[in-house]
Design a protein around this motif. Structure first.
Motif, short mmCIF file in Angstrom:
data_model
loop_
_atom_site.label_atom_id
_atom_site.label_comp_id
_atom_site.label_asym_id
_atom_site.label_seq_id
_atom_site.Cartn_x
_atom_site.Cartn_y
_atom_site.Cartn_z
N THR A 159 0.84 -1.21 0.00
CA THR A 159 0.00 0.00 0.00
C THR A 159 0.87 1.25 0.00
OG1 THR A 159 -1.70 -1.21 1.18
CG2 THR A 159 -1.82 1.19 1.32
N VAL A 160 0.52 2.20 -0.86
CA VAL A 160 1.23 3.49 -0.84
C VAL A 160 0.19 4.62 -0.79
CG1 VAL A 160 3.33 2.75 -2.06
CG2 VAL A 160 1.38 3.54 -3.39
N GLU A 161 0.66 5.79 -0.40
CA GLU A 161 -0.23 6.96 -0.31
C GLU A 161 -0.74 7.31 -1.70
OE1 GLU A 161 1.94 10.30 1.31
OE2 GLU A 161 0.50 11.67 0.38
N ARG A 162 -2.02 7.67 -1.82
CA ARG A 162 -2.55 8.10 -3.11
C ARG A 162 -2.18 9.57 -3.33
NH1 ARG A 162 -5.95 6.03 -6.64
NH2 ARG A 162 -6.70 4.35 -5.30
N LEU A 163 -1.52 9.84 -4.46
CA LEU A 163 -1.10 11.22 -4.74
C LEU A 163 -2.22 11.95 -5.45
CD1 LEU A 163 2.45 10.25 -6.04
CD2 LEU A 163 1.98 11.57 -3.96
N PRO A 164 -2.34 13.24 -5.23
CA PRO A 164 -3.38 14.00 -5.94
C PRO A 164 -2.98 14.18 -7.41
CG PRO A 164 -2.04 15.47 -4.60
CD PRO A 164 -1.54 14.08 -4.33
N GLY A 165 -3.95 14.37 -8.30
CA GLY A 165 -3.62 14.67 -9.70
C GLY A 165 -3.61 13.43 -10.60
N HIS A 166 -3.46 13.71 -11.90
CA HIS A 166 -3.43 12.64 -12.91
C HIS A 166 -2.02 12.53 -13.46
CE1 HIS A 166 -7.64 11.70 -13.21
NE2 HIS A 166 -7.88 12.97 -13.03
N TYR A 167 -1.58 11.30 -13.67
CA TYR A 167 -0.22 11.07 -14.14
C TYR A 167 -0.28 10.22 -15.39
CZ TYR A 167 0.61 12.67 -9.47
OH TYR A 167 0.59 13.43 -8.33
N HIS A 168 0.58 10.53 -16.34
CA HIS A 168 0.61 9.81 -17.60
C HIS A 168 1.82 8.87 -17.58
CE1 HIS A 168 0.00 8.94 -21.71
NE2 HIS A 168 1.02 9.62 -22.16
N GLY A 169 1.58 7.58 -17.80
CA GLY A 169 2.71 6.66 -17.90
C GLY A 169 3.06 5.94 -16.61
N SER A 170 2.15 5.94 -15.66
CA SER A 170 2.48 5.24 -14.41
C SER A 170 2.55 3.72 -14.63
CB SER A 170 1.47 5.58 -13.31
OG SER A 170 0.18 5.23 -13.72
N GLY A 171 1.67 3.20 -15.50
CA GLY A 171 1.67 1.74 -15.76
C GLY A 171 2.96 1.30 -16.44
N CYS A 172 3.42 2.09 -17.43
CA CYS A 172 4.67 1.75 -18.13
C CYS A 172 5.83 1.78 -17.14
CB CYS A 172 4.98 2.77 -19.23
SG CYS A 172 3.68 2.97 -20.44
N THR A 173 5.85 2.81 -16.30
CA THR A 173 6.95 2.96 -15.34
C THR A 173 6.98 1.77 -14.39
OG1 THR A 173 6.57 5.34 -15.45
CG2 THR A 173 7.95 4.56 -13.64
N LEU A 174 5.81 1.40 -13.88
CA LEU A 174 5.74 0.30 -12.91
C LEU A 174 6.22 -1.01 -13.53
CD1 LEU A 174 4.86 -0.77 -10.13
CD2 LEU A 174 2.58 -1.12 -11.09
N ALA A 175 5.72 -1.33 -14.73
CA ALA A 175 6.08 -2.62 -15.34
C ALA A 175 7.57 -2.67 -15.67
CB ALA A 175 5.25 -2.85 -16.60
N SER A 176 8.11 -1.56 -16.17
CA SER A 176 9.54 -1.56 -16.51
C SER A 176 10.41 -1.61 -15.26
CB SER A 176 9.88 -0.32 -17.33
OG SER A 176 9.44 -0.55 -18.64
N ALA A 177 9.98 -0.91 -14.21
CA ALA A 177 10.73 -0.97 -12.95
C ALA A 177 10.70 -2.41 -12.42
CB ALA A 177 10.13 0.00 -11.94
N CYS A 178 9.57 -3.08 -12.57
CA CYS A 178 9.49 -4.49 -12.14
C CYS A 178 10.49 -5.34 -12.94
CB CYS A 178 8.09 -5.06 -12.40
SG CYS A 178 6.84 -4.53 -11.23
N ALA A 179 10.56 -5.08 -14.26
CA ALA A 179 11.48 -5.88 -15.10
C ALA A 179 12.92 -5.68 -14.63
CB ALA A 179 11.33 -5.48 -16.57
N ALA A 180 13.29 -4.42 -14.34
CA ALA A 180 14.67 -4.14 -13.92
C ALA A 180 14.96 -4.79 -12.56
CB ALA A 180 14.90 -2.64 -13.85
N ALA A 181 14.00 -4.71 -11.64
CA ALA A 181 14.21 -5.31 -10.32
C ALA A 181 14.27 -6.84 -10.45
CB ALA A 181 13.09 -4.89 -9.37
N TRP A 182 13.45 -7.38 -11.35
CA TRP A 182 13.39 -8.84 -11.55
C TRP A 182 14.73 -9.38 -12.03
CZ3 TRP A 182 8.51 -10.63 -10.36
CH2 TRP A 182 8.31 -12.01 -10.50
#
Ligand code: PLP
Length: 265
Positions: free
Chosen positions: A197-220
Motif C-alpha cells: 500500500t502506498v499513499e494516493r497522490l493528488p492529480g493525474h499522471y501519464h505513464g504510471s503503468g509503463c513505469t511500474l512494469a519496466s521498474a518491475c522488469a529491472a528489479a526482476w
C-alpha cells in the motif's frame, strides 16, 4: 569499464510527450540498474490530454530488429508494453518462442490510454489470452485491464483464472481502485501473496503503468524475490510520480530521474 547491467529487451510504443511508452521504459529500467534495448511497435500522436492516433510498425521490421539485437546482446528479460496490433503481438510471441523462450517475460497489458482511447485492435485481447498470458512471468494490469483480460469482474477470481492459464505472477496496480490509499496486490500460486500500500497522490499522471512494469522488469533481472522486486518497483514509481512535472495543462509527466538530483533537495 563499468560492470555490465542486465539487458531488458522492450517492445513498446513511442509517446512523444515522454510520459509513457518507450521513453518511460528506458528511464525506469536504466534508473534501476538495468539496460533497455528498445523496439518501437507503434508511433503515437498525443499530448498531455489525449491520444489522437497511432500507426503500428509492421511486424516484419520488428522481427528484423529483434533478430539483429539478439545476435549481439545477452538478453536477461523481455518487457512488453503497447504492441500496436494483434499481428505484432503474435509475431513477437512467435519470435520469443524460438529465441528467448526461457527468459522472464514482464507484460504491461496495454489496451487503452489512461484517458480511454484504444491503443489496440479488436483481436488483441484474444492474443493476450491465448498466446501472451500463458507465457507471462509477471503481468501488471490495473483493475479494468484485469477484468477485460479475464472476462471476470471479481478481482481475486479474475487473478486466479489468469494464473491457472499459465501466468506465474500478477501485480494488480491499485491506481484505478476507488480507495483512499493505493493498494497494489501481488498474486501468485493459489492466490494473494502480498498487498503493498502506498499513499494516493493528488492529480493525474501519464505513464504510471509503463513505469511500474519496466521498474518491475529491472528489479526482476537483479534476481530479487518477486515480493521484493515489485516492492522496489512500486516505491520507484511512487517517487517518480511524487516528483512529476506539470509541464503542460493535462496529465503530469513522471520524473523518473528524480534520484539524480536528490542531494539538491
Ligand atoms: N504506451 C504508449 C505508447 C502510450 O501512449 C500509453 C498511453 O497513452 C501507454 C503505453 C499506456 O500507458 P500506461 O500503461 O502507463 O497507462
Amino acid at each position: 569499464m563499468s560492470t555490465l547491467p542486465p539487458v531488458v529487451l522492450v517492445f513498446a510504443g513511442h509517446d512523444p510527450t515522454g510520459g509513457a511508452g518507450i521513453i518511460a521504459d528506458t528511464q525506469a529500467i536504466n534508473s534501476l540498474g538495468g539496460y533497455a534495448a528498445t523496439i518501437v511497435t507503434a508511433l503515437t500522436n498525443q499530448d498531455s490530454h489525449e491520444v489522437k492516433g497511432f500507426a503500428a510498425t509492421d511486424s516484419e521490421s520488428l522481427i528484423k530488429q529483434a533478430d539483429t539485437l539478439v545476435e549481439e546482446l545477452l538478453i536477461a528479460a523481455i518487457k512488453l508494453g503497447m504492441l500496436g496490433s494483434s499481428d505484432n503481438a503474435r509475431a513477437i510471441m512467435q519470435w520469443r518462442a524460438s529465441h528467448l523462450a526461457s527468459v522472464p517475460l514482464i507484460v504491461d497489458p496495454v489496451l487503452a490510454s489512461d484517458q480511454g482511447q484504444s491503443l489496440s485492435d479488436d483481436g488483441l485481447i484474444k492474443v493476450y489470452r491465448d498466446n501472451i498470458i500463458p507465457q507471462t512471468t509477471l503481468l501488471t494490469p490495473n483493475v479494468p485491464e484485469l477484468y477485460q483480460l479475464s472476462g471476470i469482474k471479481n478481482e481475486a477470481e479474475a487473478a486466479r483464472a489468469l494464473l491457472q492459464s499459465g501466468c506465474s505472477y500478477i501485480l494488480v496496480s491499485g491506481s484505478h481502485r476507488d480507495s483512499e490509499h493505493v493498494d497494489n496486490m501481488l498474486y501468485g500460486g493459489d492466490g494473494l501473496l502480498e498487498t503493498i500500500t502506498v499513499e494516493r497522490l493528488p492529480g493525474h499522471y501519464h505513464g504510471s503503468g509503463c513505469t511500474l512494469a519496466s521498474a518491475c522488469a529491472a528489479a526482476w533481472v537483479h534476481g530479487l524475490e518477486p515480493v521484493h522486486a515489485v516492492a522496489e518497483a512500486i516505491d520507484y514509481t511512487w517517487q517518480s510520480l511524487q516528483h512529476a512535472y506539470a509541464l503542460a495543462q493535462g496529465s503530469h509527466l513522471p520524473n523518473r530521474l528524480y534520484w539524480t538530483h536528490e542531494d539538491e533537495e
